[in-house]
Design a protein around this motif. Structure first.
Motif, short mmCIF file in Angstrom:
data_model
loop_
_atom_site.label_atom_id
_atom_site.label_comp_id
_atom_site.label_asym_id
_atom_site.label_seq_id
_atom_site.Cartn_x
_atom_site.Cartn_y
_atom_site.Cartn_z
N SER A 62 0.95 -14.93 2.26
CA SER A 62 0.80 -13.53 1.87
C SER A 62 2.18 -12.88 1.84
CB SER A 62 -0.13 -12.77 2.81
OG SER A 62 0.40 -12.77 4.13
N PRO A 64 5.04 -10.15 2.62
CA PRO A 64 5.34 -9.23 3.72
C PRO A 64 5.02 -7.80 3.26
CG PRO A 64 7.33 -10.40 3.01
CD PRO A 64 6.20 -10.86 2.14
N GLU A 65 4.71 -6.96 4.18
CA GLU A 65 4.37 -5.56 3.86
C GLU A 65 5.44 -4.88 3.03
OE1 GLU A 65 1.57 -3.67 4.23
OE2 GLU A 65 0.66 -5.56 4.84
N SER A 66 6.71 -5.19 3.26
CA SER A 66 7.79 -4.54 2.52
C SER A 66 7.83 -4.95 1.06
CB SER A 66 9.14 -4.86 3.17
OG SER A 66 9.38 -6.25 3.12
N SER A 67 7.18 -6.07 0.69
CA SER A 67 7.18 -6.55 -0.69
C SER A 67 6.00 -6.03 -1.50
CB SER A 67 7.13 -8.08 -0.71
OG SER A 67 8.27 -8.60 -0.12
N LYS A 68 5.03 -5.45 -0.87
CA LYS A 68 3.80 -5.03 -1.57
C LYS A 68 3.98 -3.71 -2.26
CE LYS A 68 0.68 -7.61 1.34
NZ LYS A 68 -0.41 -7.56 2.27
#
Length: 68
Positions: A62, A64-68
Motif C-alpha cells: 500500500s 504511504p499516507e504521504s503519497s495518497k
C-alpha cells in the motif's frame, strides 16, 4: 477535489483518444476496456515502485499516507 479525475482524463486523452478514431460507441467501449486492462495489468507506475497496479495489489503493498 477532482485532481485524480483530471489526471485520469489527461492520460486517456494523451494515450488513447488522440491516437484513435472511433466509428461506433461499441468500438470506443472495446478500446477503452482494452486500454484499462493494459493500464492495470501491464503498465508500470513509478509511484508503485515500478509495478503495475495489479502486481502492487497482489504483493499486498500500500502507498504511504504521504503519497495518497
Amino acid at each position: 477535489d477532482n485532481a485524480v479525475d483530471e489526471s485520469t482524463n489527461r492520460i486517456l486523452k494523451a494515450e488513447l483518444v488522440h491516437r484513435e478514431t472511433f466509428g461506433t460507441t461499441r468500438e470506443l467501449r472495446a478500446k477503452l476496456s482494452d486500454y484499462v486492462h493494459r493500464y492495470n495489468n501491464f503498465r508500470i507506475h513509478s509511484t508503485l515502485g515500478y509495478m503495475s497496479p495489479v502486481e502492487f495489489r497482489e504483493a499486498g503493498l500500500s502507498l504511504p499516507e504521504s503519497s495518497k
